[in-house]
Write a protein that holds these residues in place. Structure first.
Motif: not given
Lengths: 293, 389, 330
Positions: B209, B212, B234, B237-238, B240-243, B246
């Motif tokens: 985190q 990122l 991990k 996924k992390d 992508a989860a942090a956007g 995009k």
């Protein structure tokens, strides 16, 4: 570093710290009240993650709620498992020296890892969080923060409050706190100390398993995942003071901050920082921040 | 030293006794020692490599160079500190003729030294440590997989060609990570880009985190990440989860998405990676290989199975040239050096440092596959810095 | 109490002779295995001084084992053989200094906190070698040319030759064993035993225990350094995993397997540990299940610690007590 990034890093630190707290709280209870150094605590975390992976499809099919169904079943299973493990194994450790406890629970780690390998195999797996928790929240234009991580932090805070309530407001809680400071006295007052120990151990196991289950969607499920968590949890417990839930909470957050900001500012020695922190605190207060004895 | 002479004497005697009949008489079996991770994080990879190896031998009727094989196994636990003792079990206790291993670069470093010191034939079916075909290179050491530099370089070229001018890299702080990022930097520079931030975290830490957030604050055109196994799952996924996926494309060597797609799910869709293998390759050998592997082991093969398969091919090529006589080391080595390996990944040859010279493919994640998109770099050879051969 | 001193010498002497003669009959793999066990015995003996004699349970002893191994690798030049004359003293000095520094800090805590803080320092040392570039990082570092002892152009001792290294290690084992045995009978040894028995009482009679504990810690670290030096020379390769907490745990396990409180227990424990691992990993005995060797090993560890808490050396006494449980009158 501007203010927005700083705040996001603080959020990262708190979230990591809270998850650590969940694991460490179980460990400090077992360590503080039962007086047992349990190296297999990391294995419970690993079991939790694998339970989340294994139970989710079944729960989705039979209960309609994949993730939360798995959580509920896993929680029940872990309490039963903890109860049985204490009765069959841990209760023999109370009379023994710390060194023997360390080595016997080290043997237990090997047994759990290998059983996991035989039953579930060695592949890496993912666990999907429920759809309504899968989104992200935009944070001031810097990046998005996953909703699920906020949910995790929320759950950890709720459990911390629940633990506090149980320990300070219920009779069981009082007996537990008394047992931590003076075992013989509690026994002579007629409290069934063996039952108490069994409950505490089962609770400790349940906390670690639960932590593994809710962490599974973000940390994924893989062999050896218990090892990393184990040592850091011990550091947290020792910094906070063995047996102190308050201490475990403070220490987890401290470790969360040191680790997070350490990685960002001085990555070369980030690995050392947490242990340096523990050494410094122990040299200043040799029994942790909040000693219970 | 004493041991080596004894082994040579024994081999020569055996050869003399057996070739007396002037043909392939009933010689003893060739001893193959597997030193692979059978426990721990990389256990699945170790199993895939061994399966691939055995499949090739099975296809050859159970014989290489006209002789049957006898297998010995040692679990290296991915533990570098036990590596020397473990490989010595195979070389000195089991007296194997060839060692095949391993996955972890730290372990292979120790193995390469022992193999070099004892002049034991070693074929590395995965670990990409540059040292193996660099400073530790030797006539008796071969690799059937890749060097960490290769997929990194290819990805760098692709990233630059797609317009990335400022790139941030992130990996674990160990030799494999360093070498992969070095390769990426070279490839990126060659196509007009530059690495503006290099982030690392200690191996095998997976708390991403904080880093990122650093990446988001840097606002690069692209990110290059090297992780493997649980860490790869991990990280993707992390990310992508942090956007971040995009707005900032995530590139990486194939290990970021190989064997991990089931776990990564939606987070990995559309990702571009480079590797010497892909799904949907238009290579006839690959189609046959996949069908046979599926029939034998009831699962789809991955790049590790291919590397194990090719390790057996390389050994087979060497043994065929000497009619199974492992004592004729110089000819055996020369045969492998000049072999054209008909691999499921596409045909490849070996460089002077004994690393595969191969096409690196560009792949895209579609569903649970790393689908072939094109060739990123053709016939890429590792520069083999420090190798004296 | 008769026959305590006498007959105990015989098994020791027999073991020594067996170890000395072994290379003449064993194959080169078994010599390697014996060498590894001899090195681990020295390591276990060094910890026995701390745990058995002084009562300080350290969960970070691998730190000194590893510091010495790394010092050996880092100090050895890449293209020529280092001279044992300066290499060995240098490595031991560095290790002893590290032990003194770490001990000075750790010994401010007691009991279970001492166990934890020694673990913390060992982890710190692990990460220093694991994360920093100078030590080769997590993949380890080579020792390219093994050291020799040469006087005026004549090579007296070439540790690059397996048999020479084996006998040198055996020699070190004998020296360490004798040193610790003599230490046990000295005033210093008795002071340590008093500290283990009841430190508070020692302090109550005005005895300053801290310098003695620090001296024991430093000495234990230095002796572990001998083992670390030999390991680096044997493998020609060092890796941070030498300092991992698993290694600290393994050496504690060796002590408890053999029997805490006796020197021969430490050596025996090392042998039992190595043999157990070899046994469970053996494909010849377990076939395909051998890949799951950690399961029977874990169960064996639990069983051994549970049933034989005083170790293998105490087994005869334990069995005797089981056979004749009733106390005799008079």
């Amino acid at each position: 570093m501007d203010i927005a990034v700083f705040l996001v890093q603080c959020l990262n630190a708190v979230q990591y710290g809270l998850l650590l707290f969940l694991v460490a709280s179980g460990l400090t209870l077992i360590f503080g009240i039962l007086g047992v150094i349990n190296l297999a605590h990391g294995s419970f975390y690993m079991i939790g993650a694998y339970l989340a992976y294994a139970l989710a499809p079944w729960a989705a099919a039979h209960l309609g709620a994949g993730f939360f169904g798995a959580l509920a079943i896993g929680l029940v299973l872990s309490i039963v498992f903890g109860y049985v493990l204490e009765w069959a194994f841990v209760s023999y450790l109370y009379q023994r020296e710390h060194l023997q406890q360390v080595l016997m629970t080290y043997g237990l780690i090997l047994v759990f890892e290998e059983l996991r390998s035989i039953i579930v195999g060695d592949d890496v797996h993912g666990v999907a969080p429920p759809a309504w928790l899968s989104g992200s929240v935009a944070l001031g234009g810097v990046m998005s923060y996953p909703v699920y991580r906020l949910f995790m932090s929320g759950v950890c805070i709720a459990i911390a409050l629940a633990l506090y309530a149980v320990l300070t407001r219920t009779r069981v809680g009082m007996a537990i706190r008394a047992g931590a400071t003076n075992r013989e006295m509690v026994q002579s007052l007629g409290v069934d100390i063996r039952l108490l120990y069994r409950i505490v151990f089962a609770a400790g196991v349940a906390l670690a398993v639960f932590a593994g289950m809710i962490a599974a969607p973000v940390s994924s499920v893989y062999p050896g995942m218990g090892n990393q968590v184990l040592i850091v949890s011990f550091v947290v417990v020792v910094i906070g003071g063995i047996g102190s839930i308050r201490g475990a909470l403070l220490a987890s957050l401290l470790v969360g901050f040191v680790d997070t900001f350490g990685k960002v500012f001085i990555p070369q020695i980030a690995g050392i920082l947490v242990y340096l922190l523990m050494a410094l605190i122990l040299l200043w207060r040799p029994e942790g921040l909040f000693r219970t004895s | 030293m004493i041991f080596h002479r004894a082994m040579l004497v024994r081999a020569v005697l055996a050869a003399a006794l057996c070739t007396g009949a002037g043909g392939v008489a009933a010689q003893g079996k060739i001893k193959v020692g597997f030193m692979l991770p059978y426990t721990g994080t990389y256990a699945a990879l170790g199993t895939a490599i061994e399966n691939g190896f055995r499949l090739y031998v099975q296809e050859q009727g159970g014989k290489l160079g006209g002789r049957e094989l006898e297998y010995f196994k040692v679990d290296d636990e991915s533990e570098p500190s036990k590596a020397v003792d473990n490989i010595n079990k195979l070389i000195k206790r089991d007296n194997v003729d060839v060692v095949v291993g391993t996955v972890h670069s730290g372990v292979v470093m120790a193995m390469a030294k022992v193999a070099k010191d004892t002049n034991t034939l070693l074929i590395v079916p995965n670990a990409g440590a540059g040292a193996v075909t660099g400073p530790m290179c030797a006539p008796n050491i071969f690799r059937s997989s890749f060097s960490n530099w290769q997929p990194g370089y290819a990805m760098g070229k692709v990233a630059g060609e797609r317009g990335a001018k400022k790139v941030a890299t992130i990996t674990w702080k160990y030799a494999a990570g360093d070498e992969s990022v070095e390769g990426f930097k070279e490839g990126l520079k060659a196509s007009g880009g530059d690495v503006v931030k290099e982030l690392t975290l200690p191996f095998p830490n997976v708390e991403f985190q904080a880093l990122l957030t650093e990446i988001a604050a840097t606002k690069p055109d692209a990110v290059y990440a090297f992780f493997a196994g649980g860490g790869a799952v991990k990280f993707v996924k992390d990310y992508a989860a942090a956007g971040l996926n995009k707005t900032i494309p995530l590139y990486g060597p194939g290990f970021l998405t190989d064997g991990t797609l089931e776990a990564q799910g939606a987070a990995a869709q559309g990702m571009l990676t480079t590797l010497h293998y892909a799904d949907g390759l238009d290579v006839p050998k690959d189609k046959a290989f996949r069908a046979d592997y599926n029939k034998a082991y009831k699962t789809t093969p991955d790049v590790y199975a291919v590397q194990g398969y090719d390790a057996a091919q390389m050994l087979g090529a060497g043994l065929a040239a000497v009619n199974g006589d492992v004592g004729k080391r110089t000819q055996l080595v020369a045969a492998i050096e000049t072999a054209h390996i008909d691999s499921p990944r596409g045909a490849f040859t070996l460089s002077k440092a004994h690393n595969p010279v191969q096409d690196i493919y560009l792949r895209k994640v579609v569903g649970t596959e790393n689908r072939y998109e094109g060739v990123a770099v053709k016939a890429l050879a590792d520069p083999a810095k420090g190798c004296g051969m | 109490m008769h026959g305590r001193g006498g007959p105990r010498i015989w098994p020791l002497a027999a073991a020594l002779i067996a170890l000395a003669v072994f290379p003449q009959i064993g194959g080169s793999f078994y010599i390697d295995l014996a060498l590894t066990t001899v090195i681990l015995s020295i390591f276990a003996l060094s910890l026995e001084l701390l745990v058995g004699r002084t009562g300080l349970v350290s969960f970070g002893h691998a730190a000194f084992f590893g510091i010495a191994a790394y010092a050996t690798a880092l100090l050895s030049p890449a293209a020529s053989a280092a001279s044992l004359a300066w290499l060995v003293p240098a490595v031991l000095l560095i290790t002893a200094l590290a032990a003194a520094a770490i001990g000075a800090l750790c010994l401010r805590t007691r009991g279970v906190y001492f166990i934890m803080v020694t673990l913390a320092f060992a982890q710190m040392t692990y990460f220093v070698f694991h994360d920093m570039k100078f030590a080769g990082g997590s993949d380890g570092r080579y020792l390219y040319v093994k050291p020799v002892l040469a006087v005026g152009g004549v090579t007296l001792l070439d540790l690059g030759r397996p048999l020479t290294l084996y006998y040198a290690a055996l020699g070190c084992l004998i020296v360490v064993y004798v040193l610790l045995a003599l230490l046990g009978r000295s005033r210093f040894g008795h002071a340590l035993a008093g500290i283990r028995a009841n430190e508070q009482r020692m302090r109550a009679v005005g005895f300053s225990t801290y310098p003695y504990k620090l001296a024991a810690f430093t000495l234990a670290g230095g002796l572990a350094g001998i083992a670390g030096f030999l390991l680096a020379v044997k493998d020609g390769f060092v890796t941070p995993e030498i300092l991992a907490w698993h290694q600290s745990g393994a050496v504690l396990l060796m002590l408890i397997l053999g029997g805490i409180g006796t020197l021969r227990g430490a050596v025996l424990g090392a042998f039992v540990f190595v043999l157990m691992k070899e046994f469970f990993q053996s494909e010849a005995l377990f076939g395909a299940f051998a890949r799951h060797w950690q399961l029977p090993l874990g169960l064996a560890i639990i069983a051994c610690v549970a049933l034989m808490p005083n170790g293998v050396v105490a087994l005869p006494t334990q069995l005797r007590r089981m056979r004749a449980p009733l106390p005799h009158a008079g």
